[in-house]
Motif scaffolding. Structure first.
Motif, mmCIF file in Angstrom:
data_model
loop_
_atom_site.group_PDB
_atom_site.id
_atom_site.type_symbol
_atom_site.label_atom_id
_atom_site.label_comp_id
_atom_site.label_asym_id
_atom_site.label_seq_id
_atom_site.Cartn_x
_atom_site.Cartn_y
_atom_site.Cartn_z
ATOM 1 N N PHE A 273 0.829 -1.206 0.000
ATOM 2 C CA PHE A 273 0.000 0.000 0.000
ATOM 3 C C PHE A 273 0.864 1.257 0.000
ATOM 4 C CE2 PHE A 273 -2.200 3.282 2.600
ATOM 5 C CZ PHE A 273 -3.178 3.620 1.670
ATOM 6 N N LEU A 286 -6.537 2.884 2.659
ATOM 7 C CA LEU A 286 -6.619 1.487 3.091
ATOM 8 C C LEU A 286 -7.531 1.414 4.307
ATOM 9 C CD1 LEU A 286 -5.599 -1.509 3.045
ATOM 10 C CD2 LEU A 286 -3.761 -0.755 4.591
ATOM 11 N N VAL A 311 -4.891 5.413 6.473
ATOM 12 C CA VAL A 311 -5.259 4.068 6.937
ATOM 13 C C VAL A 311 -6.312 4.183 8.030
ATOM 14 C CG1 VAL A 311 -4.460 1.940 8.031
ATOM 15 C CG2 VAL A 311 -2.985 3.118 6.368
ATOM 16 N N SER A 329 -15.305 -0.025 -0.831
ATOM 17 C CA SER A 329 -13.951 -0.185 -1.355
ATOM 18 C C SER A 329 -13.991 -0.627 -2.811
ATOM 19 C CB SER A 329 -13.189 -1.212 -0.510
ATOM 20 O OG SER A 329 -13.180 -0.825 0.855
#
Length: 427
Positions: A273, A286, A311, A329
């Motif tokens: 990532f 993420l 994140v 997502s």
């Protein structure tokens, strides 16, 4: 055909409509009280929310389709009674339930491993459990098999949820040298099973049989892919799902769903990532749907890599919430070192989301069509990052859903289990 439940009772499948487990019911008594069940499911969980994972998901699926026809042996995480049978509400249905101990939900890494403690407690209550009159058992954890295989079951079904010796990847380094001894004890117990199933792809099963052909003694292992609840896991718009969980709908988003444990490969996911953010998609996010003993290490790595603002860690979420994070997502990623037939892969594909994953069991079948996602053969973060970037171009939610998991719906679970175990004549 003689049914496996109830003496000399004939199983009759209705000529029309789906078969219901209630069409066959055993007449079981426990110390004068009615304990009515077709079989007992033995698992080191509370059958509601602890511990989170594929075994608990499968247990819930069995409870849903078999209802009170499955009795439960597990643990408690509340203040209810232990060490005796009670007919009680577990989850959304009522079952005969025998808790062998009381577990703390957030105890970190206990001094005594949970598997060993559960094994000990099972042996402690052998007489009360084995004497209930329920003569058929389904087990999906090796410690439960070792603890109960010699209890004289009329029919024992063992389901491999993962085909790896748990001691070889245990978070207690001191017990890893005991892995060969574990294999010896485990396979001696497995010989008592009437049916052996595996939530794994065929290649993994065949490799396992070759490796342990001497221990298995020509015992067959039948493939039994994980089920998925298509009523919960289905596509919705990214805009709607993002709104439901308070995420921005316009950013490219990657989901990682599972336990924060080294075996799940969160370090690979995080490194890949970081590369995606640095070299390909600077606005990517993420979302981590899960928790685990490595959460501290994970958050420290996120901070060290400068990814705090990109994140999100949601912690464990019930399916009704987790499905929104998946649908919010664009891609779902898996970095596992080893895996059974992943429930989360089934769920992601049921939502129409492409997958990027390491080469673990089940992935080669689920992603046999490249339009469903990408299998990364190495654990190289750059290769994994490039696969993520390519997966952003896959947009076919209904096609992904239709091509993969429709045949493994929970609604078909009763018939599938009947076909390989419950409907068979047992020795």
């Amino acid at each position: 055909m003689q049914a496996v439940f109830g003496r000399q009772e004939k199983r009759v499948r209705p000529k029309s409509g789906a078969w219901s487990p209630s069409h066959v019911r055993s007449d079981i008594r426990y110390l004068g009280s009615a304990v009515r069940a077709q079989f007992v499911l033995i698992d080191g969980s509370d059958f509601e929310s602890f511990p989170v994972g594929g075994q608990l998901t499968f247990a819930k699926h069995l409870m849903r389709v078999f209802g009170e026809d499955v009795a439960l042996v597990g643990v408690r995480t509340d203040d209810g009674p232990i060490g005796k049978w009670t007919y009680t509400e577990v989850g959304r249905s009522k079952h005969w339930f025998f808790p062998v101990g009381r577990w703390e939900r957030n105890s970190g890494r206990p001094i005594v491993p949970g598997r060993l403690r559960f094994l000990h407690e099972l042996r402690r209550y052998r007489r009360a459990i084995a004497g209930s009159g329920v003569s058929h058992a389904l087990i999906q954890a090796p410690e439960a098999l070792i603890g109960t295989a010699d209890w004289g079951w009329q029919s024992l079904c063992y389901l491999f949820s993962g085909m790896v010796n748990p001691l070889r990847c245990c978070r207690y380094p001191g017990v890893r040298p005991l892995a060969p001894l574990f294999d010896w004890v485990f396979f001696r117990s497995l010989r008592r099973a009437a049916v052996v199933l595996a939530a794994a792809d065929l290649a993994t099963i065949e490799d396992f049989k070759r490796t342990f052909q001497r221990e298995l003694r020509n015992r067959d292992i039948l493939q039994f892919p994980s089920a998925v609840d298509l009523q919960v896991w289905h596509p919705t718009s990214k805009l709607e799902a993002s709104h439901n969980v308070g995420l921005r709908p316009t950013v490219p988003r990657i989901a990682f769903c599972g336990r924060l444990n080294r075996v799940k490969g969160w370090d690979l996911i995080l490194e890949a990532f970081a590369i995606v953010r640095r070299e390909f998609r600077r606005d990517a996010e993420l979302v981590v749907i899960g928790d685990g003993e490595d959460r501290g290490d994970f958050t420290a790595a996120v901070s060290r890599m400068g990814l705090v603002d990109s994140v999100t860690i949601t912690g464990f979420q019930p399916p009704e919430v987790a499905v929104n994070y998946i649908n919010a997502s664009d891609i779902v990623v898996f970095g596992s070192i080893w895996e059974g037939w992943s429930n989360v892969m089934n769920e992601a594909l049921a939502c129409g989301k492409p997958i990027v994953t390491t080469k673990v069991s089940g992935a080669t079948t689920l992603l046999s069509d490249p339009a469903n996602g990408i299998i990364v053969p190495s654990r190289d973060p750059l290769t994994f990052a490039r696969a993520i970037v390519n997966a952003f171009e896959i947009q076919d939610p209904e096609g992904i859903r239709t091509r993969t998991v429709a045949g493994w719906s929970v609604d078909r679970l009763a018939d599938r289990l009947t076909g390989v175990w419950l409907g068979q004549d047992m020795p």
